[in-house]
Motif scaffolding. Structure first.
Motif, short mmCIF file in Angstrom:
data_model
loop_
_atom_site.label_atom_id
_atom_site.label_comp_id
_atom_site.label_asym_id
_atom_site.label_seq_id
_atom_site.Cartn_x
_atom_site.Cartn_y
_atom_site.Cartn_z
N GLN A 192 30.51 2.86 -124.56
CA GLN A 192 31.44 2.12 -123.70
C GLN A 192 32.09 0.95 -124.43
OE1 GLN A 192 30.35 -0.67 -120.27
NE2 GLN A 192 30.81 1.24 -119.18
N ASP A 193 31.30 0.16 -125.14
CA ASP A 193 31.84 -1.02 -125.82
C ASP A 193 32.88 -0.63 -126.86
OD1 ASP A 193 30.23 -2.73 -124.33
OD2 ASP A 193 28.61 -2.69 -125.79
N ASP A 194 32.59 0.41 -127.63
CA ASP A 194 33.53 0.86 -128.66
C ASP A 194 34.81 1.38 -128.03
OD1 ASP A 194 34.17 1.83 -131.51
OD2 ASP A 194 34.30 3.68 -130.35
N PHE A 195 34.67 2.16 -126.97
CA PHE A 195 35.86 2.74 -126.34
C PHE A 195 36.75 1.67 -125.74
CE2 PHE A 195 38.27 4.99 -123.06
CZ PHE A 195 38.75 6.07 -123.79
N ILE A 196 36.15 0.69 -125.07
CA ILE A 196 36.94 -0.38 -124.47
C ILE A 196 37.62 -1.21 -125.55
CG2 ILE A 196 36.81 -2.49 -123.11
CD1 ILE A 196 36.66 0.09 -121.47
N SER A 197 36.96 -1.41 -126.67
CA SER A 197 37.59 -2.13 -127.79
C SER A 197 38.82 -1.38 -128.29
CB SER A 197 36.60 -2.31 -128.94
OG SER A 197 35.54 -3.16 -128.57
N ARG A 198 38.71 -0.07 -128.36
CA ARG A 198 39.85 0.76 -128.78
C ARG A 198 40.98 0.70 -127.74
NH1 ARG A 198 38.58 4.61 -132.93
NH2 ARG A 198 36.37 4.55 -133.49
N MET A 199 40.63 0.66 -126.46
CA MET A 199 41.65 0.54 -125.42
C MET A 199 42.41 -0.77 -125.55
SD MET A 199 39.98 2.10 -121.91
CE MET A 199 41.43 1.62 -120.95
N LYS A 200 41.67 -1.84 -125.82
CA LYS A 200 42.31 -3.15 -125.95
C LYS A 200 43.25 -3.19 -127.16
CE LYS A 200 38.63 -5.91 -123.83
NZ LYS A 200 37.59 -6.95 -124.08
N ALA A 201 42.87 -2.47 -128.21
CA ALA A 201 43.69 -2.45 -129.42
C ALA A 201 44.92 -1.56 -129.28
CB ALA A 201 42.85 -1.99 -130.61
N ASN A 202 44.90 -0.69 -128.27
CA ASN A 202 46.01 0.25 -128.05
C ASN A 202 46.38 0.26 -126.57
OD1 ASN A 202 46.16 1.90 -130.80
ND2 ASN A 202 43.99 1.66 -130.29
#
Length: 285
Positions: free
Chosen positions: A45-55
């Motif tokens: 979850q943490d990794d995916f949300i970080s990727r969402m914030k970056a894109n």
């Protein structure tokens, strides 16, 4: 009679459910530009949300292929109970139905398969899966299980959610059930609930996320006022905000005495649409 439970990955699995030997998860696919993963036990979850914030605005999902469901129906079982996210928000239910048609076309084993439309997602799928297991284990026949679980989904469960941002839902066309007036106020913190038709309805709103969360908790407590909840379950699924989830749980249970309270990370699909800071509250009554 032996049976199997098949759920999609919108079902937020608890630790005890992961140990069931007769459950299979058919995962949706999550995408952020060229990044593509299955929504399975490896989801971070943490990794995916970080990727969402970056894109911003790039996150999408895809429902499972009908063949994935067909394969899940295979095996030495007399009955298969299938549970999917509401058909109003995803094509997953239709994929499950098509998978049944494919299975029956290729097999003549008279296996009984029923597909439940959860009319929701997240914790309601969790609750419904448990009800399937409890009812089937009680010795109820196939039709009795279907009747009891469908009544349970419609008449004895509820779901509210409050999100930091509705952008992921809006960008993926998942807010069609909300009024134009609500969409004009998209930056106001909206409190939404599922309808018994499986749509999203606006329940309330507030100017800050903390005020909205408290208002949501009060709405749920008011709705459940006077009900005996000693044998019922409250599930709070969160996206990168465990402390907020605990606060909401405490506020709800000040007035609503649930027998069981479970707080857990949302699945991948639910994390995508609830986004960072989102809370989904599901309960039985």
């Amino acid at each position: 009679m032996s049976y199997k439970i098949v759920v999609d990955s919108c079902c937020d699995l608890t630790e005890d459910m992961r140990k069931w030997d007769n459950i299979e998860v058919v995962p949706l696919t999550l995408e952020i530009k060229d990044y593509r993963i299955f929504d399975d036990e490896s989801f971070d979850q943490d990794d995916f949300i970080s990727r969402m914030k970056a894109n911003p605005g790039a996150a999408k999902s895809a429902c499972p292929a009908s063949d994935a469901f067909k394969q899940a129906y295979e095996g030495e079982y007399d009955e298969v109970y299938v549970l999917t996210i509401t058909d109003k928000l995803s094509g997953t239910y239709n994929s499950a139905v098509q998978g049944k048609a494919l299975y029956e076309e290729e097999n003549s084993d008279n296996k009984k398969i029923h597909i439940f439309n959860s009319l929701a997602t997240s914790g309601i799928e969790t609750l419904a899966a448990r009800m399937i297991k409890e009812t089937a284990n009680s010795g109820a026949d196939f039709d009795e299980v279907i009747k009891k679980v469908e009544d349970y989904i419609i008449n004895r469960t509820g779901l509210y959610f409050c999100l930091e941002s509705l952008d992921a839902l809006k960008n993926n066309g998942r807010l069609f059930a909300l009024t134009a007036k609500a969409l004009e106020k998209i930056r106001v913190r909206l409190i939404c609930k599922r309808t018994t038709q499986g749509n999203i309805a606006l329940a309330a709103q507030d100017i800050t996320i903390n005020r909205a969360m408290i208002k949501m908790a009060n709405l749920i407590s008011t709705e459940l006022d006077g009900k005996d909840l000693s044998n019922q379950t409250l599930i709070i699924s969160y996206v990168c905000c465990e402390d907020r989830a605990k606060t909401v749980a405490n506020k709800i249970t000040e007035k609503s005495n649930f027998g069981k309270i479970e707080i857990m990370k949302a699945s991948g699909l639910n994390s995508l649409y609830a986004s960072d800071g989102g809370i989904i509250v599901s309960y039985s009554f």
